[in-house]
Design an enzyme around this catalytic site. Structure first.
Site, short mmCIF file in Angstrom:
data_model
loop_
_atom_site.label_atom_id
_atom_site.label_comp_id
_atom_site.label_asym_id
_atom_site.label_seq_id
_atom_site.Cartn_x
_atom_site.Cartn_y
_atom_site.Cartn_z
N CYS A 250 -103.03 -25.00 -42.71
CA CYS A 250 -104.18 -25.66 -43.34
C CYS A 250 -104.90 -24.75 -44.33
CB CYS A 250 -105.14 -26.17 -42.28
SG CYS A 250 -104.48 -27.58 -41.37
N ASP A 277 -104.40 -14.49 -40.78
CA ASP A 277 -104.12 -15.39 -39.65
C ASP A 277 -104.95 -15.09 -38.40
OD1 ASP A 277 -102.45 -17.64 -38.79
OD2 ASP A 277 -101.55 -16.24 -37.38
#
Ligand SMILES: Nc1nc2c(ncn2[C@@H]2O[C@H](COP(=O)(O)OP(=O)(O)OP(=O)(O)O)[C@@H](O)[C@H]2O)c(=O)[nH]1
Ligand SMILES: O=C([O-])CC(=O)C(=O)O
Ligand SMILES: [Mn+2]
Length: 586
Positions: A250, A277
């Site tokens: 996303c 991340d």
């Protein structure tokens, strides 16, 4: 290699169980790694790519039934089921050990067992966590070398009686029916079997740095989050740091490596990437939150990555990178994926290794194909990347992929309300996990698949952290993915997201006003700079509205979700959803 008795005993126990032909300790030396890469090429696990165009790069294909994380087969095995909570799969630890030990029995026969000492965080830093991954996969060895800091330095840091996470992985026979990704937080142990896909087998990443670490963080007073970390410097030379949690696929990697729009570049805006991340977050002596990236590389989504969308990520993949499940250009032995450029190479193999036929209309690369690239390769990597103390956060941003409902950006009223905003996140599912794509599901803090304990306790931990931070970052929510009637994205996204970050940072610094609404603070449309941007004021105004009918639907779904937590749901959250409902229905 080591005198750590717990480690030596465990290695022997695993070898007796899995019965490998050979045992190899990974030292981290380049000569050993190069031997292993050569071995990988001879077994077909790796394919060497064009040395001139992509030096040190390899292609790896995973089994066609093994291309994404498997949430349905991921378990948190703690003694009491209620401590895993309603959002995790659970099994009694003893029962699970019995089941797994049968599967591991003899699973490495005829294979080499590699022992990889690895660090999440900087070796020697008080915040680092150490692990040992035992694996029968060359892909895992060479990927862990990119994604983490490995080798003898880690054994030295663990020392004779230091702690470490035990991680055992075997491809076994890749049977999807017997695939298990299992965490025993109370034993600091991870067991993964019958998969060879990155997210299931690179045990430092989601398994240690999120699931085990979130559990440790709750006990030790810090946080492990599914967040990118970036630095933004404005033309006045003021540098600020933002952490942002978006669900898998996303937009974290893309935001972390953002290139400012042309006008911003000319004015002197600069963006640097600390992480793409995972963020480990602690309270600093100054009462602020400080974030570090425990990883050493990027395991990024390949499709959609190109010279225009993310030139920094693309540049990071031009050397010493492993590509998983992308297409192979047979003319020059390089790789290709959808939207890399406009010209798919005609003479090529698809991600499964079959001749690619454009007439079939199938993508050449798998939608969840990935690159594993060293962080140091990235042109915009932040100077603070190697700084063990991390960076101080001015803002935390949550965000999901929502065609409707969530506006482009809004700000919470305060820390506690920000926890509420994170807890009510929802997002459309993506190819990063097996299962349907495009279905909206609740994904609090983008941690639904990664929280290693009861999500209700996790929310309480966020609320408790807030009480200890004298100068908390401001909390926001963004949505780059609103669509029009034809399904096109309304907001141009990517580099233009800096326009929203500019507003966020002005808010964090208390430099600009906002409109208070039922859900939080929303910018005046004229306060978002759209000069030179491919959107008009009407469209922007449209995605900055609180659309009550959609929110009413969402509140129903939030309440259903909250109800699963019973007495684990923090009272503040239960009250806040009622208060929001009252405001919305007025
Ligand atoms: N429309 C739109 N798409 C975006 C934007 N940013 C990223 N994407 C798309 O979202 C997909 C995934 O983006 P990534 O940045 O790789 O996602 P991630 O959050 O790092 O994912 P994980 O590695 O799975 O955790 C890609 O197809 C991108 O092209 C944006 O601002 N707008
Ligand atoms: O773990 C993976 O497979 C990749 C990843 O970052 C995610 O899914 O969020
Ligand atoms: Mn991720």
């Amino acid at each position: 290699m080591t005198n750590n008795k717990v480690l030596l005993d465990w290695v022997q126990e695993v070898a007796e169980l899995t019965k490998p032909e050979k045992v190899v300790w990974i030292t981290g030396e380049e000569a050993q790694l190069e031997e292993i890469r050569k071995e990988g090429c001879s077994t077909g696990e790796l394919i060497k790519l064009n040395e001139e165009k992509l030096p040190g790069c390899y292609l790896h294909r995973s089994d066609t039934r093994d291309v994404a994380r498997v949430e349905a087969r991921t378990f948190i095995c703690c003694k009491e089921e209620k401590n895993a909570g309603p959002t995790n799969n659970w099994m009694d630890p003893q029962e699970m050990y019995l089941k797994l030990n049968k599967l591991y029995d003899g699973c490495m026969k005829g294979r080499t067992m590699y022992i990889i000492p690895f660090a999440m965080g900087i070796v020697g830093s008080p915040f680092a966590k150490y692990g040992i991954e035992i694996t029968d996969s060359i892909y895992v060895v060479v990927s862990m070398n990119i994604m983490t800091r490995i080798g003898t330095q880690v054994l030295d840091a663990i020392g004779e009686d230091g702690e470490f996470t035990k991680g055992l992985h075997s491809k076994a026979d890749l049977d999807p029916e017997e695939r298990y990704i299992v965490h025993f937080p109370e034993d600091n142990t991870i067991m993964s079997i019958n998969s060879g896909y990155g997210g299931n087998v690179l045990l430092g990443k989601k398994c240690l740095a999120l699931r085990i670490a979130s559990y440790l963080g709750q006990k030790e007073g810090w946080m492990a989050e599914h967040m990118l970390i970036l630095g933004v410097e404005n033309p006045q030379g003021e540098k600020r740091y933002i952490a942002a949690a978006f669900p898998s696929a996303c937009g974290k990697t893309n935001l972390a490596m953002l290139i400012p729009p042309e006008g911003y570049r000319k004015d002197g805006w600069k963006v640097t990437c600390v992480g793409d991340d995972i963020a480990w977050i602690r309270i600093g002596e100054d009462g602020r939150l400080w974030a570090t990236n425990p990883e050493n590389g990027f395991f990024g989504v390949a499709p959609g990555t190109n010279e225009k969308s993310n030139p920094n990520a693309l540049a990071a993949t031009r050397k010493n990178t492993i590509f998983t499940n992308v297409g192979l250009n047979l003319d020059d032995n390089t790789v290709w994926w959808e939207k890399l450029d406009k010209n798919p190479p005609a003479n090529s193999l698809d991600w499964t290794g079959k001749k690619w036929d454009p007439a079939l209309g199938e993508p050449m690369a798998h939608p969840n194909s990935r690159f594993t690239a060293p962080a140091k390769n990235c042109p915009c990597i932040a100077p603070e990347f190697d700084d063990a103390k991390g960076v101080p956060l001015s803002a935390i941003v949550f965000g999901g992929r929502r065609a409707k409902t969530a506006p482009l950006v809004y700000q919470s009223r305060d820390w506690d309300h920000g926890v509420f905003v994170g807890s009510i996140m929802a997002s459309e599912t993506t190819a990063a996990a097996t299962g349907a794509v495009g279905v909206v599901r609740r994904d609090p803090m983008a941690m639904l698949p990664f929280c290693g304990y009861n999500m209700g306790d996790y929310w309480q931990h966020w609320l408790d952290m807030g009480k200890k931070i004298s100068n908390p970052p401001k909390i926001f929510n963004v949505n780059w993915f609103r669509t029009d009637e034809e399904g096109n994205f309304i907001w141009p996204g990517f580099g233009d997201n800096l326009r929203v970050l500019e507003w966020i940072l002005k808010r964090a610094d208390g430099k600009i006003g906002a409109r208070e609404t039922e859900i939080g603070f929303i910018p005046e449309p004229s306060d978002i700079n759209i000069e030179g941007c491919d959107i008009d004021l009407d469209a922007l105004t449209g995605i900055l509205q609180v659309e009550k009918e959609y929110w009413k639907e969402d509140i129903k779904s939030i309440k259903e979700f909250y109800a699963k937590f019973g007495d684990k749901l923090p009272e503040y959250l239960a009250k806040e959803v009622e208060a929001m409902e009252e405001r919305i229905s007025k």
